[in-house]
Write a protein that holds these residues in place. Structure first.
Motif, PDB file in Angstrom:
ATOM      1  N   LYS A  99      26.812  91.025  58.026  1.00  0.00           N
ATOM      2  CA  LYS A  99      27.375  92.227  57.684  1.00  0.00           C
ATOM      3  C   LYS A  99      25.959  93.143  56.657  1.00  0.00           C
ATOM      4  CE  LYS A  99      32.255  92.113  57.694  1.00  0.00           C
ATOM      5  NZ  LYS A  99      33.449  92.422  56.848  1.00  0.00           N
ATOM      6  N   ALA A 100      25.574  92.218  55.958  1.00  0.00           N
ATOM      7  CA  ALA A 100      24.284  92.670  55.112  1.00  0.00           C
ATOM      8  C   ALA A 100      23.307  92.693  55.862  1.00  0.00           C
ATOM      9  CB  ALA A 100      24.190  91.691  54.094  1.00  0.00           C
ATOM     10  N   LEU A 101      22.945  92.204  56.968  1.00  0.00           N
ATOM     11  CA  LEU A 101      21.664  92.196  57.784  1.00  0.00           C
ATOM     12  C   LEU A 101      22.098  93.377  58.520  1.00  0.00           C
ATOM     13  CD1 LEU A 101      21.069  88.681  58.910  1.00  0.00           C
ATOM     14  CD2 LEU A 101      19.898  89.851  57.227  1.00  0.00           C
ATOM     15  N   LEU A 102      23.007  93.707  59.170  1.00  0.00           N
ATOM     16  CA  LEU A 102      23.497  94.955  59.885  1.00  0.00           C
ATOM     17  C   LEU A 102      23.196  96.045  59.006  1.00  0.00           C
ATOM     18  CD1 LEU A 102      26.578  93.705  61.913  1.00  0.00           C
ATOM     19  CD2 LEU A 102      24.328  94.134  62.769  1.00  0.00           C
ATOM     20  N   LYS A 103      23.496  96.024  57.836  1.00  0.00           N
ATOM     21  CA  LYS A 103      23.416  96.961  56.883  1.00  0.00           C
ATOM     22  C   LYS A 103      21.814  97.504  56.721  1.00  0.00           C
ATOM     23  CE  LYS A 103      27.747  97.116  54.438  1.00  0.00           C
ATOM     24  NZ  LYS A 103      28.261  96.802  52.978  1.00  0.00           N
ATOM     25  N   VAL A 104      21.078  96.479  56.768  1.00  0.00           N
ATOM     26  CA  VAL A 104      19.559  96.753  56.702  1.00  0.00           C
ATOM     27  C   VAL A 104      19.036  97.120  58.147  1.00  0.00           C
ATOM     28  CG1 VAL A 104      17.451  95.365  56.566  1.00  0.00           C
ATOM     29  CG2 VAL A 104      19.179  94.842  55.015  1.00  0.00           C
ATOM     30  N   THR A 105      19.523  96.736  59.251  1.00  0.00           N
ATOM     31  CA  THR A 105      19.021  96.935  60.274  1.00  0.00           C
ATOM     32  C   THR A 105      19.362  98.481  60.761  1.00  0.00           C
ATOM     33  OG1 THR A 105      19.495  94.636  61.194  1.00  0.00           O
ATOM     34  CG2 THR A 105      19.378  96.544  63.007  1.00  0.00           C
ATOM     35  N   ALA A 106      20.653  98.782  60.328  1.00  0.00           N
ATOM     36  CA  ALA A 106      20.893 100.446  60.775  1.00  0.00           C
ATOM     37  C   ALA A 106      19.891 101.436  60.232  1.00  0.00           C
ATOM     38  CB  ALA A 106      22.524 100.536  60.083  1.00  0.00           C
ATOM     39  N   PRO A 107      19.549 101.621  58.884  1.00  0.00           N
ATOM     40  CA  PRO A 107      18.730 102.596  58.546  1.00  0.00           C
ATOM     41  C   PRO A 107      17.572 102.435  59.203  1.00  0.00           C
ATOM     42  CG  PRO A 107      19.139 101.073  56.726  1.00  0.00           C
ATOM     43  CD  PRO A 107      20.064 100.460  57.754  1.00  0.00           C
ATOM     44  N   LEU A 108      17.064 101.516  59.280  1.00  0.00           N
ATOM     45  CA  LEU A 108      15.667 101.110  59.985  1.00  0.00           C
ATOM     46  C   LEU A 108      15.512 101.771  61.231  1.00  0.00           C
ATOM     47  CD1 LEU A 108      14.567  97.457  58.494  1.00  0.00           C
ATOM     48  CD2 LEU A 108      13.633  99.888  57.754  1.00  0.00           C
ATOM     49  N   ARG A 109      16.678 101.317  62.081  1.00  0.00           N
ATOM     50  CA  ARG A 109      16.859 101.842  63.705  1.00  0.00           C
ATOM     51  C   ARG A 109      17.098 103.241  63.428  1.00  0.00           C
ATOM     52  NH1 ARG A 109      20.590 102.508  67.681  1.00  0.00           N
ATOM     53  NH2 ARG A 109      20.001 101.618  69.616  1.00  0.00           N
ATOM     54  N   ARG A 110      17.817 103.851  62.664  1.00  0.00           N
ATOM     55  CA  ARG A 110      18.070 105.323  62.824  1.00  0.00           C
ATOM     56  C   ARG A 110      16.671 106.082  62.282  1.00  0.00           C
ATOM     57  NH1 ARG A 110      21.528 105.301  59.099  1.00  0.00           N
ATOM     58  NH2 ARG A 110      20.222 105.923  57.386  1.00  0.00           N
ATOM     59  N   LEU A 111      15.790 105.487  61.385  1.00  0.00           N
ATOM     60  CA  LEU A 111      14.760 106.099  61.056  1.00  0.00           C
ATOM     61  C   LEU A 111      13.557 106.028  62.034  1.00  0.00           C
ATOM     62  CD1 LEU A 111      14.843 105.722  57.279  1.00  0.00           C
ATOM     63  CD2 LEU A 111      15.410 107.698  58.688  1.00  0.00           C
ATOM     64  N   GLY A 112      13.718 105.074  62.942  1.00  0.00           N
ATOM     65  CA  GLY A 112      12.713 104.610  63.996  1.00  0.00           C
ATOM     66  C   GLY A 112      11.554 104.022  63.311  1.00  0.00           C
ATOM     67  N   THR A 113      11.898 103.113  62.117  1.00  0.00           N
ATOM     68  CA  THR A 113      10.964 102.564  61.626  1.00  0.00           C
ATOM     69  C   THR A 113      10.529 101.177  62.283  1.00  0.00           C
ATOM     70  OG1 THR A 113      11.808 103.606  59.535  1.00  0.00           O
ATOM     71  CG2 THR A 113      10.090 101.654  59.022  1.00  0.00           C
ATOM     72  N   ALA A 114       9.495 100.920  62.137  1.00  0.00           N
ATOM     73  CA  ALA A 114       9.100  99.232  62.514  1.00  0.00           C
ATOM     74  C   ALA A 114       9.686  98.190  61.690  1.00  0.00           C
ATOM     75  CB  ALA A 114       7.458  99.023  62.503  1.00  0.00           C
ATOM     76  N   PHE A 115      10.274  97.135  62.513  1.00  0.00           N
ATOM     77  CA  PHE A 115      11.042  96.271  61.895  1.00  0.00           C
ATOM     78  C   PHE A 115      10.024  95.093  61.327  1.00  0.00           C
ATOM     79  CE2 PHE A 115      14.712  98.362  63.161  1.00  0.00           C
ATOM     80  CZ  PHE A 115      15.537  97.560  62.897  1.00  0.00           C
ATOM     81  N   ARG A 116       9.049  94.775  62.207  1.00  0.00           N
ATOM     82  CA  ARG A 116       8.389  93.571  61.788  1.00  0.00           C
ATOM     83  C   ARG A 116       6.928  93.660  61.241  1.00  0.00           C
ATOM     84  NH1 ARG A 116      11.491  92.210  66.231  1.00  0.00           N
ATOM     85  NH2 ARG A 116      10.073  92.873  67.736  1.00  0.00           N
ATOM     86  N   GLY A 117       6.282  93.065  60.580  1.00  0.00           N
ATOM     87  CA  GLY A 117       5.005  92.892  60.130  1.00  0.00           C
ATOM     88  C   GLY A 117       3.959  92.022  60.761  1.00  0.00           C
ATOM     89  N   HIS A 118       2.914  91.891  60.611  1.00  0.00           N
ATOM     90  CA  HIS A 118       1.631  90.943  61.238  1.00  0.00           C
ATOM     91  C   HIS A 118       1.529  89.679  60.308  1.00  0.00           C
ATOM     92  CE1 HIS A 118       0.351  94.452  63.735  1.00  0.00           C
ATOM     93  NE2 HIS A 118       0.368  95.030  62.755  1.00  0.00           N
ATOM     94  N   ASP A 119       2.174  89.543  59.369  1.00  0.00           N
ATOM     95  CA  ASP A 119       2.080  88.244  58.397  1.00  0.00           C
ATOM     96  C   ASP A 119       3.233  88.034  57.784  1.00  0.00           C
ATOM     97  OD1 ASP A 119       1.318  86.317  57.050  1.00  0.00           O
ATOM     98  OD2 ASP A 119      -0.229  87.316  55.885  1.00  0.00           O
ATOM     99  N   LYS A 120       3.963  86.994  58.087  1.00  0.00           N
ATOM    100  CA  LYS A 120       5.217  86.593  57.527  1.00  0.00           C
ATOM    101  C   LYS A 120       5.237  85.311  56.612  1.00  0.00           C
ATOM    102  CE  LYS A 120       7.977  86.643  61.135  1.00  0.00           C
ATOM    103  NZ  LYS A 120       9.089  86.348  62.009  1.00  0.00           N
ATOM    104  N   THR A 121       4.018  84.827  56.376  1.00  0.00           N
ATOM    105  CA  THR A 121       3.707  83.797  55.527  1.00  0.00           C
ATOM    106  C   THR A 121       4.539  84.021  54.025  1.00  0.00           C
ATOM    107  OG1 THR A 121       1.471  84.580  54.912  1.00  0.00           O
ATOM    108  CG2 THR A 121       1.815  83.174  56.854  1.00  0.00           C
ATOM    109  N   GLU A 122       4.112  82.624  53.367  1.00  0.00           N
ATOM    110  CA  GLU A 122       4.980  82.923  51.969  1.00  0.00           C
ATOM    111  C   GLU A 122       4.226  83.871  51.135  1.00  0.00           C
ATOM    112  OE1 GLU A 122       6.075  79.640  48.459  1.00  0.00           O
ATOM    113  OE2 GLU A 122       4.883  78.942  50.375  1.00  0.00           O
ATOM    114  N   TYR A 123       2.941  83.916  51.235  1.00  0.00           N
ATOM    115  CA  TYR A 123       1.955  84.553  50.121  1.00  0.00           C
ATOM    116  C   TYR A 123       1.753  86.042  50.815  1.00  0.00           C
ATOM    117  CZ  TYR A 123       1.915  79.998  47.962  1.00  0.00           C
ATOM    118  OH  TYR A 123       2.192  79.046  47.403  1.00  0.00           O
TER     119      TYR A 123
END
Length: 364
Positions: A99-123
């Motif tokens: 449910k928390a992940l869906l609450k994050v997904t909904a506004p990003l999807r509604r605003l048409g914002t990119a979800f993923r970045g180019h670098d997901k490493t720890e630093y």
């Protein structure tokens, strides 16, 4: 003990119930005394019984039997109950996490914002909007923080992100369909364009009246490989009927003026009208406006020359791999972001706008 009169044998009831499949040295499963075949050695029955009661198998069976009776009397809880209780607790925690992940997904999807970045490493300082927002929530929720720290089951990968987007889209589509069914009559609007991925994307929208107000709702954007009239008509019909709208719902269809769509005898509109006789064809008014604007600027020589030059730039640079590579390297040498020139279309002014904007940026 159980005594079988017909077989004249003595059998252990406890071991019949909880003896399992274990065997002692020299025994075979299916021929174990007191369990499978019983005992018929009546002359020495006392010694045989004493030997049996002192055996570890008998003691284990007695313990298992006592536990079974205690469970029946509800004095103790069975192991399966304890395991299911823990499992149900884990399921509840994961549901709250999703449910928390869906609450994050909904506004990003509604605003048409990119979800993923180019670098997901720890630093990495920017792991993408989705992951960064999840990390932000984790600062205020220990439960979310613990889930995100797991090696598996954190649901942050791009596959899970796509699944979350699809789940919200499916729910939204069901809500739209409920409104559509209450309005009874709909119009279909279809257009296609080539996205940044260079794939043809077919957008389908439905227009309808609700409480005296005209509404337009998208039901999907689909990648389609074939753009002939038969393929388009079949796909549109399949998509509309798949969501639960019958043929009688459709009373109009809107496309641009291309022959593939507007053809009177074998175009998309003719094929759909054969299936939905009430679905009259209306030439898209926005497309008509584009045609009018294009016709108005044709007599103006300066404007025609300008647009021709912009189109020529795209043709010369983008249609040649060598020249395109030189254009990219020149931008990198000037420490500028790499831009790709846009192709133009006579009746799509948004294409012209993007193309001219990029030429202007690089001209400066």
């Amino acid at each position: 003990m159980l005594f079988g009169m017909a077989e004249d044998r003595l059998t252990s009831y406890q071991q019949l119930h909880s003896g399992g499949t274990s065997t002692l040295p020299g025994q075979r499963y299916g021929s174990r005394p007191f369990i499978d075949i019983g005992v018929k050695k009546w002359k020495d029955i006392y010694n045989v019984h004493e030997q049996h009661t002192r055996s570890d198998r008998h003691k284990d069976s007695a313990v298992s039997w006592k536990k079974f009776k205690a469970i029946q009397a509800k004095e103790i809880q069975p192991l399966t109950f304890v395991l299911m209780k823990d499992r149900n607790k884990e399921i509840k925690e994961y549901r709250e996490y999703v449910k928390a992940l869906l609450k994050v997904t909904a506004p990003l999807r509604r605003l048409g914002t990119a979800f993923r970045g180019h670098d997901k490493t720890e630093y990495s300082t920017n792991k993408g909007n989705f992951v960064e927002m999840c990390n932000f929530l984790a600062e205020y929720s220990p439960a979310i923080f613990n889930k995100l720290q797991r090696r598996y089951g954190h649901y942050k990968s791009h596959e899970y992100q796509n699944n979350l987007i699809s789940a919200i889209g499916s729910r939204l589509q069901r809500t739209i369909v409920q409104e559509l069914k209450s309005s009874k009559y709909i119009a279909v609007l279809v257009d296609e364009t080539k996205g940044n991925s260079k794939k043809e994307q077919l957008a389908i929208l439905l227009s309808y009246f609700e409480e005296g107000k005209l509404k337009e709702r998208p039901i999907g954007c689909y990648h389609i490989k074939s753009l002939d009239a038969e393929s388009l008509a079949n796909f549109i019909h399949f998509t509309v009927t798949r969501i639960g709208l019958g043929q009688n719902y459709c009373v109009a269809q809107f496309y641009d003026g291309e022959t593939v769509r507007s053809g009177r005898f074998s175009g998309v509109q003719a094929r759909l009208r054969a299936k939905s006789p009430k679905a009259i064809y209306i030439h898209c008014l926005a497309h008509k406006l584009n045609l009018v604007v294009a016709s108005c600027v044709e007599p103006v020589g300066t404007v025609v020359s300008f647009f021709s030059l912009v189109q020529t730039l795209y043709t010369i640079i983008s249609n040649s791999n060598t020249r395109h590579q030189l254009f990219v390297e020149a931008q990198k040498a000037a420490e500028l972001p790499v831009l790709e020139l846009e192709r133009s279309a006579a009746t799509r002014w948004s294409y012209w706008y993007r193309s001219i904007s990029k030429v202007r940026l690089r001209h400066e």
